[in-house]
Scaffold this motif. Structure first.
Motif, short mmCIF file in Angstrom:
data_model
loop_
_atom_site.label_atom_id
_atom_site.label_comp_id
_atom_site.label_asym_id
_atom_site.label_seq_id
_atom_site.Cartn_x
_atom_site.Cartn_y
_atom_site.Cartn_z
N ASP A 182 37.22 1.68 30.05
CA ASP A 182 37.18 0.33 29.49
C ASP A 182 38.29 -0.54 30.08
N ASN A 183 39.42 0.08 30.42
CA ASN A 183 40.55 -0.66 30.99
C ASN A 183 40.33 -0.99 32.46
N LYS A 184 39.33 -0.39 33.06
CA LYS A 184 38.98 -0.62 34.46
C LYS A 184 40.16 -0.41 35.42
N THR A 185 40.85 0.68 35.19
CA THR A 185 41.87 1.13 36.13
C THR A 185 41.45 2.51 36.63
N PHE A 186 41.17 2.61 37.91
CA PHE A 186 40.77 3.90 38.47
C PHE A 186 42.02 4.66 38.88
N ARG A 187 42.25 5.79 38.22
CA ARG A 187 43.46 6.57 38.43
C ARG A 187 43.18 7.73 39.38
N ILE A 188 43.65 7.59 40.59
CA ILE A 188 43.38 8.60 41.61
C ILE A 188 44.60 9.50 41.78
N ALA A 189 44.36 10.80 41.72
CA ALA A 189 45.42 11.79 41.83
C ALA A 189 45.48 12.30 43.26
N TYR A 190 46.68 12.54 43.75
CA TYR A 190 46.83 13.08 45.09
C TYR A 190 48.07 13.98 45.11
N GLN A 191 48.20 14.75 46.16
CA GLN A 191 49.35 15.62 46.30
C GLN A 191 50.24 15.12 47.43
N LYS A 192 51.53 15.31 47.28
CA LYS A 192 52.47 14.89 48.31
C LYS A 192 52.06 15.49 49.66
N GLY A 193 51.99 14.66 50.68
CA GLY A 193 51.54 15.13 51.98
C GLY A 193 50.04 15.28 52.07
N GLY A 194 49.31 14.66 51.12
CA GLY A 194 47.88 14.88 51.01
C GLY A 194 47.01 14.14 52.01
N GLY A 195 47.42 14.11 53.25
CA GLY A 195 46.58 13.70 54.36
C GLY A 195 45.85 12.39 54.20
N ASN A 196 44.51 12.46 54.13
CA ASN A 196 43.70 11.24 54.16
C ASN A 196 43.99 10.31 52.98
N LEU A 197 44.32 10.86 51.81
CA LEU A 197 44.58 9.99 50.66
C LEU A 197 45.88 9.23 50.82
N ILE A 198 46.85 9.81 51.50
CA ILE A 198 48.09 9.08 51.79
C ILE A 198 47.78 7.86 52.65
N PHE A 199 46.96 8.05 53.67
CA PHE A 199 46.58 6.94 54.54
C PHE A 199 45.73 5.92 53.79
N LEU A 200 44.85 6.40 52.91
CA LEU A 200 44.03 5.51 52.10
C LEU A 200 44.91 4.64 51.20
N LYS A 201 45.91 5.25 50.60
CA LYS A 201 46.82 4.53 49.71
C LYS A 201 47.59 3.45 50.47
N GLU A 202 48.09 3.79 51.64
CA GLU A 202 48.92 2.85 52.40
C GLU A 202 48.13 1.67 52.93
N ARG A 203 46.86 1.88 53.23
CA ARG A 203 46.07 0.82 53.86
C ARG A 203 45.32 -0.07 52.86
N GLY A 204 45.32 0.30 51.59
CA GLY A 204 44.70 -0.56 50.58
C GLY A 204 43.19 -0.61 50.64
N ILE A 205 42.56 0.35 51.31
CA ILE A 205 41.10 0.33 51.47
C ILE A 205 40.40 0.50 50.12
N LEU A 206 40.91 1.42 49.30
CA LEU A 206 40.27 1.67 48.01
C LEU A 206 40.34 0.44 47.10
N GLU A 207 41.48 -0.21 47.11
CA GLU A 207 41.63 -1.41 46.29
C GLU A 207 40.60 -2.47 46.68
N ARG A 208 40.38 -2.63 47.97
CA ARG A 208 39.40 -3.62 48.43
C ARG A 208 37.97 -3.22 48.04
N LYS A 209 37.68 -1.92 48.08
CA LYS A 209 36.34 -1.45 47.73
C LYS A 209 36.04 -1.65 46.24
N LEU A 210 37.06 -1.50 45.40
CA LEU A 210 36.84 -1.58 43.95
C LEU A 210 37.00 -2.98 43.38
N GLU A 211 37.57 -3.88 44.15
CA GLU A 211 37.79 -5.25 43.66
C GLU A 211 36.49 -5.92 43.20
#
Length: 317
Positions: free
Chosen positions: A28-57
């Motif tokens: 209901d709060n419309k916050t997608f909480r994505i979990a990742y692990q330190k050094g977690g490869g593709n998700l680290i790159f996804l986080k830094e580039r803001g791709i997910l934020e743009r997809k969910l906007e």
């Protein structure tokens, strides 16, 4: 991908009962909480580039990133409604499901069997799997490589009882391997690549034809079944960053080396053995996961058999 196999520890101690309510409140709060692990490869790159934020906007959702130390903690967070989505290897969700966790298989990365192997020291007399009979073999209990070892032994006419397992986490296993207190080590990248490059370790057999070595994306059931379009957009964002990594593996290795402290050569060797591309799970993938669950149940690594299909994402619900 780098560290995709780091989600390997037995999943235990799940706090049950509140996942559904917490997941619906968060939705209901419309916050997608994505979990990742330190050094977690593709998700680290996804986080830094803001791709997910743009997809969910377009859906009106924001994104919150939370780092976890390992797969069990990550899956417990999904189960109790403290996170919505995160990556693990094949083994942790089986243990989580056996413990009653309210999670689903939302997506996966293609099988990467060359990312894990049974290795020996460069001067070892062991040349084949059959030579492991009576030998001391290091591995992380209940991890993906546990299944690789079971399959490799069976394919060569041996049983689990024919070897002496030394259940050790990767750092301790590496030390035992270097000391020569174990005869072989069943391990995944980047530890596998690091042992090859720094120790000259030899590969007895990798998982090709034996174990799939699939990475899964797990989601809390309430989020997955109540927000299918959002979850599809998340998988599309991961697939987009996977595509970049696939086409820029050397650059990826350089950047990940700076983030993790691992030599770029180690990172590059690991990523070159990985197959990339996030997608929704299929019945065939779940059938493969069921075989692993059945093997773990037979070895009594989990307290009871599980039906993997019960944790499949029911798209559109």
């Amino acid at each position: 991908m780098i560290n995709r196999r780091n989600f390997h520890v037995l999943a235990a101690g799940f706090v049950l009962g509140s996942a559904g309510m917490a997941g619906r409140v968060q939705a209901d709060n419309k916050t997608f909480r994505i979990a990742y692990q330190k050094g977690g490869g593709n998700l680290i790159f996804l986080k830094e580039r803001g791709i997910l934020e743009r997809k969910l906007e377009p859906f009106g959702w924001s994104v919150k990133w939370t780092e976890f130390q390992a797969g069990p903690q990550l899956l417990e967070a999904l189960n109790i409604g403290a996170a919505d989505f995160g990556p693990v290897g094949e083994a942790p969700p089986i243990f989580a499901q056996a413990a009653g966790a309210n999670i689903v298989y939302a997506g996966y990365e293609p099988a990467s069997p060359k990312n894990e192997a049974i290795i020996v020291q460069k001067d070892s007399p062991i040349k084949s799997v059959t030579d492991l009979k009576g030998k001391r073999v290091a591995l992380n209990k209940g991890s993906n490589v546990n299944y690789l070892l079971v399959r490799a032994l069976d394919a060569n006419g041996l049983s689990y009882g024919d070897i002496v397992p030394a259940y050790l986490p990767p750092s301790d296993a590496r030390a035992a391997f270097e000391r020569g207190s174990v005869d072989a080590w069943v391990i995944w990248d980047p530890y596998y690549a690091a042992a090859e490059i720094s120790l000259g370790a030899k590969t007895v057999v990798d998982a090709t034809g034996l174990a799939p070595n699939v990475a899964f994306y797990m989601a809390s059931r309430p989020i997955a079944e109540g927000n299918s379009d959002v979850l599809k957009a998340v998988l599309a964002a991961i697939d987009e960053i996977d595509g970049w990594i696939k086409n820029n593996r050397k650059q990826y290795a350089i950047e990940m080396s700076a983030k993790t402290g691992l030599p770029a050569e180690v990172v590059e060797r690991g990523i070159n053995r990985a197959n990339l591309g996030a997608r929704p799970v299929t019945p065939e993938i779940l059938e493969g996961q069921q075989k692993i669950a059945d093997a773990f149940a037979k070895l009594k690594l989990i307290p009871k058999p599980v039906n993997v299909a019960d944790a499949a994402w029911k798209v559109g619900q």
